[in-house]
Every structure is written in C-alpha cells, then in structure tokens.
Design a protein around this motif. Structure first.
Motif, PDB file in Angstrom:
ATOM      1  N   ASP A 229       8.198   9.674   6.857  1.00  0.00           N
ATOM      2  CA  ASP A 229       7.629   8.446   6.299  1.00  0.00           C
ATOM      3  C   ASP A 229       6.826   7.683   7.350  1.00  0.00           C
ATOM      4  N   ILE A 230       7.338   7.612   8.563  1.00  0.00           N
ATOM      5  CA  ILE A 230       6.602   6.924   9.626  1.00  0.00           C
ATOM      6  C   ILE A 230       5.261   7.605   9.862  1.00  0.00           C
ATOM      7  N   ASP A 231       5.261   8.921   9.916  1.00  0.00           N
ATOM      8  CA  ASP A 231       4.034   9.662  10.160  1.00  0.00           C
ATOM      9  C   ASP A 231       3.012   9.417   9.047  1.00  0.00           C
ATOM     10  N   ALA A 232       3.461   9.531   7.803  1.00  0.00           N
ATOM     11  CA  ALA A 232       2.559   9.307   6.670  1.00  0.00           C
ATOM     12  C   ALA A 232       2.063   7.868   6.635  1.00  0.00           C
TER      13      ALA A 232
ATOM     14  N   VAL B 286       0.858  -1.188   0.000  1.00  0.00           N
ATOM     15  CA  VAL B 286       0.000   0.000   0.000  1.00  0.00           C
ATOM     16  C   VAL B 286       0.896   1.239   0.000  1.00  0.00           C
ATOM     17  N   ALA B 287       0.687   2.117  -0.963  1.00  0.00           N
ATOM     18  CA  ALA B 287       1.506   3.328  -1.056  1.00  0.00           C
ATOM     19  C   ALA B 287       1.054   4.346  -0.015  1.00  0.00           C
ATOM     20  N   TYR B 288       2.003   4.927   0.708  1.00  0.00           N
ATOM     21  CA  TYR B 288       1.666   5.985   1.658  1.00  0.00           C
ATOM     22  C   TYR B 288       2.318   7.309   1.283  1.00  0.00           C
ATOM     23  N   GLY B 289       3.018   7.330   0.136  1.00  0.00           N
ATOM     24  CA  GLY B 289       3.649   8.542  -0.348  1.00  0.00           C
ATOM     25  C   GLY B 289       3.914   8.417  -1.832  1.00  0.00           C
TER      26      GLY B 289
ATOM     27  N   THR C 137      -1.772   6.342   6.773  1.00  0.00           N
ATOM     28  CA  THR C 137      -2.300   5.469   5.724  1.00  0.00           C
ATOM     29  C   THR C 137      -2.806   4.153   6.299  1.00  0.00           C
ATOM     30  N   VAL C 138      -2.082   3.590   7.248  1.00  0.00           N
ATOM     31  CA  VAL C 138      -2.531   2.345   7.879  1.00  0.00           C
ATOM     32  C   VAL C 138      -3.889   2.560   8.557  1.00  0.00           C
ATOM     33  N   LYS C 139      -4.013   3.659   9.274  1.00  0.00           N
ATOM     34  CA  LYS C 139      -5.280   3.945   9.964  1.00  0.00           C
ATOM     35  C   LYS C 139      -6.420   4.099   8.963  1.00  0.00           C
ATOM     36  N   GLU C 140      -6.184   4.853   7.883  1.00  0.00           N
ATOM     37  CA  GLU C 140      -7.231   5.088   6.891  1.00  0.00           C
ATOM     38  C   GLU C 140      -7.590   3.805   6.137  1.00  0.00           C
ATOM     39  N   THR C 141      -6.587   3.011   5.782  1.00  0.00           N
ATOM     40  CA  THR C 141      -6.841   1.758   5.073  1.00  0.00           C
ATOM     41  C   THR C 141      -7.638   0.801   5.936  1.00  0.00           C
ATOM     42  N   ALA C 142      -7.284   0.725   7.211  1.00  0.00           N
ATOM     43  CA  ALA C 142      -8.020  -0.142   8.129  1.00  0.00           C
ATOM     44  C   ALA C 142      -9.471   0.314   8.252  1.00  0.00           C
ATOM     45  N   ALA C 143      -9.676   1.622   8.352  1.00  0.00           N
ATOM     46  CA  ALA C 143     -11.035   2.147   8.482  1.00  0.00           C
ATOM     47  C   ALA C 143     -11.888   1.776   7.270  1.00  0.00           C
ATOM     48  N   GLN C 144     -11.276   1.812   6.098  1.00  0.00           N
ATOM     49  CA  GLN C 144     -11.997   1.432   4.881  1.00  0.00           C
ATOM     50  C   GLN C 144     -12.419  -0.039   4.915  1.00  0.00           C
ATOM     51  N   LYS C 145     -11.699  -0.835   5.685  1.00  0.00           N
ATOM     52  CA  LYS C 145     -12.015  -2.258   5.811  1.00  0.00           C
ATOM     53  C   LYS C 145     -12.853  -2.547   7.064  1.00  0.00           C
ATOM     54  N   GLY C 146     -13.303  -1.489   7.729  1.00  0.00           N
ATOM     55  CA  GLY C 146     -14.143  -1.662   8.900  1.00  0.00           C
ATOM     56  C   GLY C 146     -13.407  -1.926  10.192  1.00  0.00           C
ATOM     57  N   VAL C 147     -12.103  -1.648  10.214  1.00  0.00           N
ATOM     58  CA  VAL C 147     -11.291  -1.863  11.417  1.00  0.00           C
ATOM     59  C   VAL C 147     -10.896  -0.510  11.987  1.00  0.00           C
TER      60      VAL C 147
END
Length: 286
Positions: free
Chosen positions: A108-111, A31-34, A115-125
């Motif tokens: 990079d860690i911040d971005a 998953v691209a975060y930048g 992205t991890v938080k947003e991707t998880a939310a899209q999957k209902g997590v």
C-alpha cells in the motif's frame, strides 16, 4: 504524538507570520491508490506556489496496525504545504481487520507513493524526493518500507522519522503483554502466536523488523520515550546501536520520563521539531 505535531505546527506558523508567508494549498482528498479496499485512500496537499523540484512529507498514522486514520495528519499537512512549500500527504492503508499483514501494508505504501507522485504531476508539481514520517505502528511501516523497499521507491526517500516505532518485533520485552503479542502475530500473519509461543516465530518476526534491514537504512530520526509501556525503549536503543555501528546518519531523541505518547518532555519535542525542519531543508534542498 499530538503534542509533537502541535509543536511542529507552531514553528511553521511562527515563521510564516514572521515573514508574512501566505502560500495557498491545493488539497486532494480521498484519492484512491488501489482497488482492493476502501482503505486505500490518501489525502494530498500541494503548495500552489511550488519550486521546480518539490520534497514530500509522507505521513503514516499509528494505531497498532488496527486503528487510526489519515485525518490525524491533516493540520500538519496543510501547514507544511502552505508555509514550507513542501508537498504533504497522509494515507490510510489496509490493516489487521482486513487480514492484511505487513506485506500488504508495504504494498500500500508503494502504490500510494506512486499515486501521490502522479497526482502531483497532473497538478504541475514535480515531487523529486520524500521523507516518511510515522507514529507507532506507522513508524514501523515507514522504517520497514524505507529500509527494505526504499531502493525501488517511486520517489527517492531521503530520510525517515520514527516516532515511538517498533524496530525489532522479536524483542522479548514486547511479550510481557499478551494483548500486544496478538497484534504482532497479526502483523506477520500468525494468528495463533501468543506471548508464550512467540519464540517459534522468530524468523518471521525478524523478517518484519526494520532492525533486520539496518544495513540499507536511510538517515533516521528516532524519537522514543524511555518509559514507553507499549513499544519498549529497548527498540530505540537497538536501532541506535545498529545504525551507529554501520555509520549511518541518525539521531536518537530520548523523551525523558515519557510514555508512548511522548508527553512531558518539551525540550525533546523542541529538538525533534528543529531536527525535522533542518533535515527537510538539507535533504530537499530548500
């Protein structure tokens, strides 16, 4: 590090087999975060049967800020998501070959966390808390981000696990190795720094050191071999002393006779596995 991951995984698998737990994993690879580099990719592992609020184990690989890959955390991430119902991720980041300094690595860690938080939310997590786990250079970045930038993290950081990580880049014991001095110079953007002139760069080295920000530290697990020939054991002792003086929760686990890979002390490996499991349950609430 491989022995540590293997041990931690064995605990997870044993518990899962004991109770017949077979939760599935939703895997999102690369998953691209930048958009500035092909290195800005993360693998995300989500439990399919997740609780309402989920904790995240966020791995940062080591390799002298110049080598390594997110695949090093793959097996551990799969099993953490499957058996513990935590989310897990393992990131790549811009490194020295791209002329990245610690500043870009922290960006990079911040971005990536966002992205991890947003991707998880899209999957209902719903990820509501996280722990950063790093090895060697990855541990340096995990601590530095947690201490220096943690107050503004997209996901609240509950604790950090430091595995053989540099805590004080100004430690004179580093500069017995000319090769390592060049890596450290790259981290602060001083390509002309050597083992002979490093004292000229003390302010920049201090600014890039987790120890400098100890007053803002999150709870920290410190794992270090007392015979480490790459990152001096004095780094672990310095951080331990600082956190003790500040009254910040932490645990120093010394691997007796161990070099940088922490091989040979199974008792210490057991203690780390148990501590990581206990802290995750305490700080994630399940």
């Amino acid at each position: 590090m491989q022995s540590i991951i293997a041990f931690f995984m064995s605990i997870i698998i044993f518990i899962a087999n004991l109770f017949g737990i077979t939760y599935g994993v939703n895997t999102q690879k690369n998953v691209a975060y930048g958009s500035e580099s092909q290195s800005q990719k993360v693998d995300i592992y989500l439990p399919k049967k997740a609780p309402e609020n989920v904790g995240l184990i966020f791995f940062i690989h080591g390799g002298a800020w110049a080598y390594g890959d997110k695949d090093e955390g793959k097996d551990a991430c799969v099993n953490i998501a499957r058996y513990y119902k935590y989310a897990a991720s393992s990131m790549n980041y811009r490194m020295l070959d791209e002329k990245a300094t610690y500043a870009e690595m922290l960006e990079d860690i911040d971005a990536c966390l966002n992205t991890v938080k947003e991707t998880a939310a899209q999957k209902g997590v719903n990820i509501t808390s996280c722990a950063l786990v790093g090895t060697s250079a990855g541990a340096h970045l995990a601590m530095l981000y947690s201490y220096k930038c943690g107050e503004n993290s997209p996901i609240p950081i509950r604790f950090v696990a430091d595995i053989s990580g540099p805590t004080n880049l100004a430690d004179e014991n580093f500069y017995r190795d000319p090769g390592l001095a060049r890596f450290l110079g790259g981290v602060i953007g001083a390509e002309d720094m050597t083992a002979e002139n490093y004292k000229l760069y003390f302010p920049a080295l201090a600014a890039a050191s987790p120890l400098t920000y100890a007053a803002k530290a999150v709870p920290t697990i410190i794992c270090h071999g007392d015979s480490d020939k790459t990152v001096p054991y004095s780094n672990a002792l310095s951080l331990d002393s600082a956190l003790t003086a500040l009254g910040i929760e932490h645990k120093l686990i010394t691997y007796v006779g161990a070099d940088h890979d922490l091989a040979g002390d199974e008792q210490a490996a057991d203690e780390y596995g148990a501590t990581l499991e206990s802290w995750a349950k305490t700080y994630f609430g399940y």
